[in-house]
Motif scaffolding. Structure first.
Motif, PDB file in Angstrom:
ATOM      1  N   ASN A   2       0.431   1.668  50.621  1.00 59.80           N
ATOM      2  CA  ASN A   2      -0.438   1.463  49.474  1.00 59.80           C
ATOM      3  C   ASN A   2       0.415   1.409  48.193  1.00 59.80           C
ATOM      4  OD1 ASN A   2      -2.356   1.660  47.477  1.00 59.80           O
ATOM      5  ND2 ASN A   2      -3.512   3.288  48.491  1.00 59.80           N
ATOM      6  N   TRP A   3       0.193   0.414  47.331  1.00 61.48           N
ATOM      7  CA  TRP A   3       0.956   0.257  46.092  1.00 61.48           C
ATOM      8  C   TRP A   3       0.739   1.431  45.145  1.00 61.48           C
ATOM      9  CZ3 TRP A   3       4.949  -2.648  45.294  1.00 61.48           C
ATOM     10  CH2 TRP A   3       5.135  -3.773  46.075  1.00 61.48           C
ATOM     11  N   LYS A   4      -0.440   1.994  45.147  1.00 59.47           N
ATOM     12  CA  LYS A   4      -0.715   3.140  44.272  1.00 59.47           C
ATOM     13  C   LYS A   4       0.155   4.331  44.662  1.00 59.47           C
ATOM     14  CE  LYS A   4      -5.489   1.969  43.197  1.00 59.47           C
ATOM     15  NZ  LYS A   4      -6.886   2.395  43.330  1.00 59.47           N
ATOM     16  N   SER A   5       0.274   4.557  45.951  1.00 61.20           N
ATOM     17  CA  SER A   5       1.116   5.656  46.430  1.00 61.20           C
ATOM     18  C   SER A   5       2.573   5.403  46.086  1.00 61.20           C
ATOM     19  CB  SER A   5       0.970   5.819  47.944  1.00 61.20           C
ATOM     20  OG  SER A   5      -0.335   6.174  48.283  1.00 61.20           O
ATOM     21  N   PHE A   6       3.010   4.156  46.228  1.00 63.09           N
ATOM     22  CA  PHE A   6       4.397   3.803  45.917  1.00 63.09           C
ATOM     23  C   PHE A   6       4.691   4.019  44.435  1.00 63.09           C
ATOM     24  CE2 PHE A   6       7.474   0.615  44.464  1.00 63.09           C
ATOM     25  CZ  PHE A   6       8.585   1.035  45.180  1.00 63.09           C
ATOM     26  N   LEU A   7       3.821   3.527  43.559  1.00 60.95           N
ATOM     27  CA  LEU A   7       4.025   3.680  42.120  1.00 60.95           C
ATOM     28  C   LEU A   7       3.944   5.145  41.690  1.00 60.95           C
ATOM     29  CD1 LEU A   7       2.077   0.604  40.727  1.00 60.95           C
ATOM     30  CD2 LEU A   7       4.551   0.894  40.945  1.00 60.95           C
ATOM     31  N   LEU A   8       3.044   5.903  42.320  1.00 59.47           N
ATOM     32  CA  LEU A   8       2.960   7.331  42.029  1.00 59.47           C
ATOM     33  C   LEU A   8       4.263   8.029  42.421  1.00 59.47           C
ATOM     34  CD1 LEU A   8       1.279   9.759  41.087  1.00 59.47           C
ATOM     35  CD2 LEU A   8       0.475   9.982  43.438  1.00 59.47           C
ATOM     36  N   GLY A   9       4.822   7.662  43.563  1.00 60.50           N
ATOM     37  CA  GLY A   9       6.090   8.239  44.012  1.00 60.50           C
ATOM     38  C   GLY A   9       7.236   7.907  43.066  1.00 60.50           C
ATOM     39  N   VAL A  10       7.282   6.664  42.583  1.00 59.38           N
ATOM     40  CA  VAL A  10       8.321   6.247  41.640  1.00 59.38           C
ATOM     41  C   VAL A  10       8.172   7.032  40.333  1.00 59.38           C
ATOM     42  CG1 VAL A  10       9.136   4.330  40.211  1.00 59.38           C
ATOM     43  CG2 VAL A  10       8.661   3.958  42.637  1.00 59.38           C
ATOM     44  N   ALA A  11       6.946   7.157  39.839  1.00 58.87           N
ATOM     45  CA  ALA A  11       6.709   7.882  38.588  1.00 58.87           C
ATOM     46  C   ALA A  11       7.110   9.351  38.718  1.00 58.87           C
ATOM     47  CB  ALA A  11       5.240   7.770  38.183  1.00 58.87           C
ATOM     48  N   VAL A  12       6.738   9.981  39.819  1.00 63.31           N
ATOM     49  CA  VAL A  12       7.109  11.381  40.040  1.00 63.31           C
ATOM     50  C   VAL A  12       8.631  11.520  40.139  1.00 63.31           C
ATOM     51  CG1 VAL A  12       6.993  13.289  41.695  1.00 63.31           C
ATOM     52  CG2 VAL A  12       4.914  12.051  41.076  1.00 63.31           C
ATOM     53  N   GLY A  13       9.280  10.582  40.783  1.00 58.81           N
ATOM     54  CA  GLY A  13      10.739  10.610  40.890  1.00 58.81           C
ATOM     55  C   GLY A  13      11.426  10.493  39.536  1.00 58.81           C
ATOM     56  N   ILE A  14      10.927   9.596  38.703  1.00 59.53           N
ATOM     57  CA  ILE A  14      11.520   9.417  37.378  1.00 59.53           C
ATOM     58  C   ILE A  14      11.310  10.664  36.523  1.00 59.53           C
ATOM     59  CG2 ILE A  14      11.276   8.132  35.210  1.00 59.53           C
ATOM     60  CD1 ILE A  14      10.745   5.630  36.942  1.00 59.53           C
ATOM     61  N   ILE A  15      10.113  11.192  36.537  1.00 61.88           N
ATOM     62  CA  ILE A  15       9.822  12.403  35.752  1.00 61.88           C
ATOM     63  C   ILE A  15      10.647  13.580  36.258  1.00 61.88           C
ATOM     64  CG2 ILE A  15       8.025  14.094  35.192  1.00 61.88           C
ATOM     65  CD1 ILE A  15       6.055  11.699  35.172  1.00 61.88           C
ATOM     66  N   GLY A  16      10.739  13.720  37.571  1.00 60.29           N
ATOM     67  CA  GLY A  16      11.532  14.802  38.146  1.00 60.29           C
ATOM     68  C   GLY A  16      13.002  14.675  37.801  1.00 60.29           C
ATOM     69  N   GLY A  17      13.530  13.445  37.839  1.00 67.87           N
ATOM     70  CA  GLY A  17      14.932  13.215  37.477  1.00 67.87           C
ATOM     71  C   GLY A  17      15.205  13.550  36.026  1.00 67.87           C
ATOM     72  N   TYR A  18      14.284  13.153  35.154  1.00 71.41           N
ATOM     73  CA  TYR A  18      14.441  13.453  33.733  1.00 71.41           C
ATOM     74  C   TYR A  18      14.400  14.965  33.493  1.00 71.41           C
ATOM     75  CZ  TYR A  18      13.594  13.633  28.733  1.00 71.41           C
ATOM     76  OH  TYR A  18      13.675  13.920  27.403  1.00 71.41           O
ATOM     77  N   ALA A  19      13.475  15.650  34.151  1.00 71.97           N
ATOM     78  CA  ALA A  19      13.365  17.107  34.001  1.00 71.97           C
ATOM     79  C   ALA A  19      14.633  17.796  34.498  1.00 71.97           C
ATOM     80  CB  ALA A  19      12.137  17.621  34.746  1.00 71.97           C
ATOM     81  N   ALA A  20      15.170  17.340  35.625  1.00 76.55           N
ATOM     82  CA  ALA A  20      16.401  17.926  36.163  1.00 76.55           C
ATOM     83  C   ALA A  20      17.566  17.716  35.202  1.00 76.55           C
ATOM     84  CB  ALA A  20      16.714  17.331  37.526  1.00 76.55           C
ATOM     85  N   LYS A  21      17.655  16.537  34.614  1.00 78.54           N
ATOM     86  CA  LYS A  21      18.720  16.242  33.650  1.00 78.54           C
ATOM     87  C   LYS A  21      18.620  17.164  32.448  1.00 78.54           C
ATOM     88  CE  LYS A  21      19.927  12.809  30.259  1.00 78.54           C
ATOM     89  NZ  LYS A  21      19.155  13.270  29.134  1.00 78.54           N
TER      90      LYS A  21
END
Length: 109
Positions: A2-21
């Motif tokens: 599902n594209w919604k699940s994929f985009l949600l995963g990408v968004a969570v990954g980007i936010i998580g990466g920024y928070a870790a940085k």
């Protein structure tokens, strides 16, 4: 998939990466005990230390138009029967000595 699940995963990954940085690069203070240990190590190169202290709260300090958060403290040492006392100012983020000032010496009997 599902594209919604994929985009949600990408968004969570980007936010998580920024928070870790942000967490990794966060400018935190070194503990005052560790700063005092580093300062004592530098001073002990020229002889034994009698006593030392450090103020446990970092405070603002300006030197040559640069602002720092610093710890202030002191060291006393015996040099040929004379007690020498020094005050120091150390950067709270790196532990680097920014200023050292000798106080009056007193004769030990």
């Amino acid at each position: 998939m599902n594209w919604k699940s994929f985009l949600l995963g990408v968004a969570v990954g980007i936010i998580g990466g920024y928070a870790a940085k942000e967490i990794i690069t966060c400018k935190t203070n070194i503990s005052p005990e560790k700063v005092l240990e580093q300062v004592k190590k530098q001073f002990s190169k020229n002889g034994p230390i009698n006593g030392s202290w450090i103020h446990m709260e970092a405070e603002p300090y300006e030197k040559q138009q640069i602002n720092y958060r610093v710890y202030k403290g002191g060291i006393s040492k015996n040099n040929n029967g004379t007690t020498e006392q020094f005050e120091f100012i150390a950067d709270a983020q790196t532990g680097t000595l920014l200023d050292v000032r000798a106080l009056s010496s007193e004769l030990v009997s």
